[in-house]
Design an enzyme around this catalytic site. Structure first.
Site, short mmCIF file in Angstrom:
data_model
loop_
_atom_site.label_atom_id
_atom_site.label_comp_id
_atom_site.label_asym_id
_atom_site.label_seq_id
_atom_site.Cartn_x
_atom_site.Cartn_y
_atom_site.Cartn_z
N ASP A 23 3.20 7.25 7.41
CA ASP A 23 2.49 8.53 7.38
C ASP A 23 2.72 9.21 6.03
O ASP A 23 3.84 9.57 5.70
CB ASP A 23 3.05 9.39 8.53
CG ASP A 23 2.55 10.82 8.51
OD1 ASP A 23 1.59 11.13 7.77
OD2 ASP A 23 3.12 11.64 9.25
N TYR A 28 1.98 16.15 0.04
CA TYR A 28 3.39 15.84 -0.19
C TYR A 28 3.60 14.99 -1.45
O TYR A 28 4.74 14.77 -1.86
CB TYR A 28 3.99 15.08 1.00
CG TYR A 28 3.96 15.85 2.31
CD1 TYR A 28 3.74 17.22 2.33
CD2 TYR A 28 4.15 15.19 3.52
CE1 TYR A 28 3.70 17.91 3.53
CE2 TYR A 28 4.12 15.89 4.72
CZ TYR A 28 3.88 17.25 4.72
OH TYR A 28 3.84 17.92 5.90
N1 LIG Z 1 0.92 19.25 9.82
C1 LIG Z 1 1.55 18.12 9.73
O1 LIG Z 1 0.91 17.10 9.67
C2 LIG Z 1 3.05 18.09 9.67
C3 LIG Z 1 3.80 19.24 9.92
C4 LIG Z 1 5.20 19.15 9.92
C5 LIG Z 1 5.80 17.93 9.65
N2 LIG Z 1 5.05 16.84 9.37
C6 LIG Z 1 5.64 15.55 9.06
O2 LIG Z 1 6.19 15.05 10.26
C7 LIG Z 1 7.36 14.31 9.94
C8 LIG Z 1 8.48 14.84 10.78
O3 LIG Z 1 9.00 16.06 10.21
P1 LIG Z 1 9.76 17.16 11.05
O4 LIG Z 1 10.60 17.98 10.17
O5 LIG Z 1 8.79 17.84 11.86
O6 LIG Z 1 10.70 16.20 11.87
P2 LIG Z 1 11.55 16.15 13.20
O7 LIG Z 1 11.17 14.88 13.84
O8 LIG Z 1 11.52 17.38 14.06
O9 LIG Z 1 13.03 16.05 12.60
C9 LIG Z 1 13.37 15.12 11.64
C10 LIG Z 1 14.58 15.65 10.92
O10 LIG Z 1 15.63 15.74 11.86
C11 LIG Z 1 16.82 15.19 11.34
N3 LIG Z 1 17.49 14.58 12.49
C12 LIG Z 1 17.08 13.57 13.22
N4 LIG Z 1 17.92 13.35 14.24
C13 LIG Z 1 18.90 14.27 14.12
C14 LIG Z 1 20.08 14.54 14.86
N5 LIG Z 1 20.42 13.84 15.92
N6 LIG Z 1 20.86 15.57 14.44
C15 LIG Z 1 20.53 16.28 13.35
N7 LIG Z 1 19.43 16.05 12.61
C16 LIG Z 1 18.63 15.05 13.00
C17 LIG Z 1 16.40 14.22 10.29
O11 LIG Z 1 17.35 14.24 9.24
P3 LIG Z 1 18.26 12.97 8.83
O12 LIG Z 1 17.62 12.40 7.62
O13 LIG Z 1 19.58 13.58 8.55
O14 LIG Z 1 18.29 12.04 9.99
C18 LIG Z 1 15.06 14.78 9.78
O15 LIG Z 1 15.28 15.63 8.68
C19 LIG Z 1 7.61 14.45 8.45
O16 LIG Z 1 7.17 13.28 7.81
C20 LIG Z 1 6.77 15.63 8.06
O17 LIG Z 1 6.33 15.53 6.75
C21 LIG Z 1 3.70 16.91 9.38
#
Ligand SMILES: NC(=O)c1ccc[n+]([C@@H]2O[C@H](COP(=O)([O-])OP(=O)(O)OC[C@H]3O[C@@H](n4cnc5c(N)ncnc54)[C@H](OP(=O)(O)O)[C@@H]3O)[C@@H](O)[C@H]2O)c1
Length: 220
Positions: A23, A28
């Site tokens: 993805d 980004y």
């Molecule tokens: N509109 C959109 O399309 C949109 C919006 C928001 C996000 N996204 C994308 O979706 C993807 C997911 O992003 P998100 O921030 O929403 O992710 P998320 O799945 O809620 O969380 C992922 C984050 O959580 C951490 N993590 C995972 N397991 C953990 C645990 N057990 N304890 C503590 N930290 C933990 C990871 O860090 P570690 O590296 O330390 O494991 C990572 O930084 C990204 O690629 C982002 O760019 C897209």
């Protein structure tokens, strides 16, 4: 792949443990790195599901943006076919001047073979704290054959800890001998009913845990 990561190494790591769904997003600026990692993986084109998103970066229109993205994701062309599996408009505000016009642009991309599937935003915020607000959208999508992709699913652990689901998630994790993030991912996969959870991590052991999470059968 999110913003501000070390993409080539992280994508290589994800591919090495068995991920094939990559993805990326114009916003980004991670398409070039993803393309490099895909090329280094030496996988066949059909073994990779690559997608990216339009966000009007530098004022570019949809048609020139998809071509710029394909250039940056050049490994896909090197592998034989220059297309992405999915092309999304990153957010409804980029569907300009209006949704019907933006939709026509996506149809043209699809007809030109630049994307197997081109869609308006299909990714929504889904985690246990907001599930009740999103349930009707998920259900609508499901009944119309639209695959829902969830983001920020780990919010109860990462961004809003000490919330209402901590105790049950922890109890389930202990009972099943798994980690809390696996419990949440399995629960969301079940709620999406065939949808996709888009997550990210820099840690190999978490990547492996994410792959196994679908097998947990956690439904509540
Ligand atoms: N509109 C959109 O399309 C949109 C919006 C928001 C996000 N996204 C994308 O979706 C993807 C997911 O992003 P998100 O921030 O929403 O992710 P998320 O799945 O809620 O969380 C992922 C984050 O959580 C951490 N993590 C995972 N397991 C953990 C645990 N057990 N304890 C503590 N930290 C933990 C990871 O860090 P570690 O590296 O330390 O494991 C990572 O930084 C990204 O690629 C982002 O760019 C897209």
């Amino acid at each position: 792949m999110g913003k501000g990561q070390v993409p080539v190494d992280q994508v290589n790591q994800a591919i090495s443990v068995g991920f094939s769904h990559i993805d990326t997003a114009q916003a980004y600026g991670n398409e070039l790195e993803a393309g490099t990692a895909i090329r280094e993986s030496r996988l066949e084109r059909e073994e990779i599901y690559a997608f990216t998103k339009y966000s009007a970066k530098d004022g570019s229109d949809v048609q020139s943006s998809i071509r710029n993205s394909l250039r940056d994701l050049s490994a896909l062309a090197t592998l034989g076919l220059s297309y992405v599996d999915l092309y999304l408009i990153h957010h409804p505000r980029f569907a300009t001047p209006d949704i019907p016009t933006a939709w026509k642009e996506l149809e043209k991309i699809n007809a030109d073979g630049l994307a197997k599937l081109a869609q308006l935003p299909g990714k929504i915020l889904v985690h246990p704290h907001v599930y009740s607000q999103q349930a009707s959208v998920i259900s609508y999508a499901s009944s119309h054959g639209i695959v829902t992709a969830a983001y920020s699913s780990l919010t109860p652990i990462t961004k809003k800890p000490r919330g209402p689901v901590d105790a049950p998630v922890s109890a389930i994790a202990t009972r099943l001998g798994v980690t809390p993030d696996q419990v949440i991912l399995a629960w969301i996969k079940e709620k999406l009913g065939g949808g996709v959870v888009v997550t990210t991590t820099s840690k190999k052991e978490r990547l492996e845990g994410y792959l196994n999470a679908g097998e947990l059968g956690v439904t509540h």
